[in-house]
Write an enzyme that holds these catalytic residues in place. Structure first.
Site, PDB file in Angstrom:
ATOM      1  N   PRO A   2       0.826  -1.222   0.000  1.00 18.62           N
ATOM      2  CA  PRO A   2       0.000   0.000   0.000  1.00 18.62           C
ATOM      3  C   PRO A   2       0.852   1.261   0.000  1.00 18.62           C
ATOM      4  CG  PRO A   2      -0.142  -1.134   2.112  1.00 18.62           C
ATOM      5  CD  PRO A   2       0.662  -2.012   1.217  1.00 18.62           C
ATOM      6  N   GLU A   3       0.526   2.169  -0.889  1.00 17.50           N
ATOM      7  CA  GLU A   3       1.195   3.466  -0.925  1.00 17.50           C
ATOM      8  C   GLU A   3       0.251   4.516  -0.343  1.00 17.50           C
ATOM      9  OE1 GLU A   3       3.829   4.703  -3.799  1.00 17.50           O
ATOM     10  OE2 GLU A   3       3.933   2.813  -4.875  1.00 17.50           O
TER      11      GLU A   3
END
Ligand SMILES: [Zn+2]
Length: 293
Positions: A2-3
Site C-alpha cells: 500500500p502506498e
C-alpha cells in the site's frame, strides 16, 4: 504494497466505521514482529479509550484516542490505566492525545468485523469495540507494525499539503537523482515507487536527473503532477474502500491506470516510444526517453 493513496483510502474507511466507538479490550498475538511498542504498552494505551478519529500520516494509519471511553466501564480501572510507559521506560501520565499507529507493511490489513466472523490466520491484534464489532489486524508477511505514541510525527512534508515554495526548497543543492529525492521519506512522506514514476512522467522529468538540476520552471510541474496523481488514486480508492476495511470485502489494491510504471518496452501512451526501465538506488524506474528530459 500500500502506498499513500491506499493508506488514505483505508484511513478514511476506518474513520467512517469506527470514529466514536470505544475500545473495550485488546488481544495481541504471540508473534513479536508486528509490535513496535511493547504489548503491555499497547494494551494499556488502547483499552477503555474512545476513538476520536482516524487519519493518515505519511503511510501510517493513526487512531486518535481519548480517555472518554472510561465512563462506559462500570469497573474502576487499575492504576496502570493512568500511565503509559515510554520507549525509555519512563511512566508518563496518559494525555488526551494518545495515538494508535498502524503501518500496513507489505500485506497488512485492518478489518472491521462482527465477532462471529471467523478469525483469519495471521491475525495479530483484535480490538473489541463497545459497538460489538472488532477491529482486527491481519498480516501474513509480518512487515506491518503496531505502536502507540503521544503526538506522533513521521518526519518529512505531507505531499498533499506542502506549499509550492517549501516543495521547491526540498531539492535545492541535492545531488541525488530526483527519483531518489522523491522516495526520501525525510523530504516527502508517503510517496512510493509507483507514484514517483508516474509523477515524473507527467512532469516530463527523467528519474535519473540530479534533483538540484530540476529547474524552477519544472519544479512547479512536478509539484502539480504529484498532487494530481495522488488525488486521482485517492478518488479511485474511494469507490473500493469496502474491499480493504470490511471483513467481507475482496482483497487487492485498486490501481491507477499506470502510464509508465510496469510498462517496460510497451509504447508510451503519448508518443509511442518504448518505455525504458532503469534501476535507481535499487528501485526499478520507468520513463519515456522522448517525453521526459
Ligand atoms: Zn513518450
Amino acid at each position: 504494497m500500500p502506498e499513500l493513496p491506499e493508506v488514505e483510502t483505508i484511513a478514511r474507511g476506518l474513520a467512517n466505521r469506527v470514529t466514536g466507538d470505544v475500545i473495550e479490550s485488546v488481544w495481541l498475538g504471540s508473534k513479536p514482529e508486528p509490535l513496535k511498542s511493547t504489548a503491555s504498552e499497547i494494551v494499556a494505551t488502547l483499552e477503555s479509550t474512545r476513538i476520536a478519529g482516524v487519519h493518515r500520516v505519511g503511510k501510517h494509519i493513526v487512531f486518535d484516542l481519548e480517555n472518554g471511553g472510561r465512563t462506559s466501564s462500570p469497573v474502576p480501572r487499575k492504576s496502570r490505566q493512568e500511565f503509559s510507559k515510554t520507549h525509555e521506560g519512563m511512566l508518563v501520565p496518559r494525555s488526551n492525545t494518545a495515538q494508535w499507529i498502524v503501518h500496513l507493511g507489505m500485506t497488512g490489513r485492518m478489518l472491521v468485523c462482527k465477532p462471529e466472523q471467523p478469525v483469519e490466520k495471521h491475525t495479530h491484534a483484535v480490538a473489541r469495540l463497545s459497538s460489538g464489532r472488532e477491529l482486527r489486524f491481519v498480516d501474513p508477511r509480518r512487515f506491518g507494525r503496531l505502536s502507540v505514541a503521544h503526538g506522533f510525527e513521521s518526519g518529512g512534508l505531507e505531499p498533499l499539503e506542502v506549499k509550492l515554495d517549501l516543495f521547491v526548497e526540498l531539492f535545492r543543492g541535492r545531488k541525488t537523482p530526483i527519483k531518489s529525492a522523491l522516495l526520501n521519506q525525510k523530504l516527502l512522506r508517503g510517496v512510493g515507487n509507483i507514484y514517483a514514476d508516474e509523477s515524473l512522467f507527467r512532469a516530463g522529468i527523467r528519474p535519473r536527473r540530479r534533483a538540484a538540476s530540476v529547474t524552477r520552471k519544472e519544479l512547479p510541474r512536478l509539484y502539480s503532477a504529484i498532487q494530481e496523481v495522488l488525488k486521482e488514486a485517492i478518488r479511485l480508492g474511494g469507490s473500493s474502500v469496502s474491499d480493504y476495511v470490511d471483513a467481507d470485502g475482496e482483497e487487492g489494491f485498486f490501481q491507477l491506470q499506470h502510464r509508465v510504471y510496469g510498462r517496460e518496452g510497451k509504447p508510451c501512451l503519448v508518443c509511442k516510444t518504448p518505455i525504458k526501465r532503469i534501476v535507481i538506488a535499487g528501485r526499478g524506474s520507468h520513463y519515456c526517453p522522448k517525453c521526459q528530459k
